[in-house]
Design an enzyme around this catalytic site. Structure first.
Site, mmCIF file in Angstrom:
data_model
loop_
_atom_site.group_PDB
_atom_site.id
_atom_site.type_symbol
_atom_site.label_atom_id
_atom_site.label_comp_id
_atom_site.label_asym_id
_atom_site.label_seq_id
_atom_site.Cartn_x
_atom_site.Cartn_y
_atom_site.Cartn_z
ATOM 1 N N THR A 12 49.280 27.665 36.828
ATOM 2 C CA THR A 12 48.771 27.574 38.202
ATOM 3 C C THR A 12 48.375 28.945 38.757
ATOM 4 O O THR A 12 48.252 29.102 39.972
ATOM 5 C CB THR A 12 49.836 26.951 39.114
ATOM 6 N N GLY A 49 46.427 31.667 40.312
ATOM 7 C CA GLY A 49 45.189 31.720 41.068
ATOM 8 C C GLY A 49 44.874 30.501 41.907
ATOM 9 O O GLY A 49 43.759 30.386 42.429
ATOM 10 N N CYS A 101 43.947 31.516 45.617
ATOM 11 C CA CYS A 101 42.616 32.132 45.675
ATOM 12 C C CYS A 101 41.538 31.063 45.529
ATOM 13 O O CYS A 101 40.530 31.062 46.251
ATOM 14 C CB CYS A 101 42.439 33.147 44.551
#
Length: 268
Positions: free
Chosen positions: A204, A206, A209
């Site tokens: 998981t 990022g 973002c």
């Protein structure tokens, strides 16, 4: 073609930061541009070094973008110093930037604070009031609302508090053992829950973002905020559901899971 600007740090392993933002914006059909706040030496196991941009260079990056290809939306990720936050706030105000999505990256997954106290002050005083929407996770929402969040009701209270304080919408993300993949959007005094699908994928890196960039991409395309969040969550589910497995730690998602092209190749 609609355009979006990512103001964030670089992730040399490609899973988060500027690299994740570019992939996400491209996959969501907008032209991606960047203003790099820092270079990081990192991979799926952690960060080993950081080289921060100077305030004058970050200002030059932002001038270069806004004076040539004006972005239809702006996503702001991790900015580690008060000086850089001040530059961003000044430039966004100067150019009248629109559809600003702020992912207030303040706390690492481990629970460690990522911003100095003066940087947190600059973030809350200068940057957050410019946002159309903030996307804090649970620990970040706890800091911004100055309260402990232990239930869905607490998420609603925190989101309302943050929204009223900074005059923007708030997407309080679930996770951290609370509400799992369910996120709460507080906008114009009303709450809306977005229920997510639980995907058993440990990779998981990022996700924060990526979600904020997907929201910015859809705002750039003229979607309303609720639709932008809904589409962004669907995109995250697809990227996680592709079950990419790279690296020795918490790996990245497959941002281009839906790419269909003669150039992509069957062996990609």
């Amino acid at each position: 073609m609609r355009t979006a600007l990512s103001i964030a740090g670089s992730d040399s392993s490609g899973g988060a930061g500027i690299q994740a933002d570019i992939k996400t914006m491209t996959a969501n059909g907008v032209y991606a541009m960047t203003a790099v706040t820092a270079l990081t030496a990192q991979n799926t196991t952690g960060v080993t070094d950081i080289l921060e941009a100077t305030p004058s260079f970050l200002a030059a990056e932002l001038d270069a973008v806004f004076t040539d290809i004006f972005p239809d939306a702006v996503k702001i990720g991790m900015v580690s110093s008060a000086e850089l936050i001040t530059v961003i706030a000044d430039k966004l105000t100067q150019y009248g930037a629109r559809h600003i999505v702020v992912d207030p990256v303040m706390v690492a997954t481990s629970g460690s604070k990522l911003l100095r106290d003066d940087a947190i002050g600059a973030l809350t005083e200068r940057l957050l009031p410019l946002a159309e929407v903030l996307t804090p996770n649970i620990p970040e929402a706890e800091i911004l609302a100055d309260m402990k969040i232990e239930s869905p009701a607490d998420m609603e209270t925190a989101a309302r508090t943050i929204s009223e304080k900074y005059g923007c919408a708030v997407l309080c993300k679930g996770g951290h053992d609370l509400n799992d993949a369910n996120d709460l959007l507080w906008k114009d005094g009303q709450a809306r829950w977005f229920n997510g699908r639980r995907i058993n994928n440990p990779n998981t890196h990022g996700t924060g973002c990526t979600l904020s960039s997907a929201i910015a991409s859809n705002l750039a395309k003229g979607k309303d905020l609720e639709s932008a969040v809904e589409r962004a969550k669907a995109y995250i589910s697809g990227a996680l559901g592709a079950m990419l497995d790279l690296g020795h730690g918490r790996g990245p998602m497959n941002h281009l899971f839906d790419l269909k092209s003669e150039y992509f190749g069957e062996d990609a």
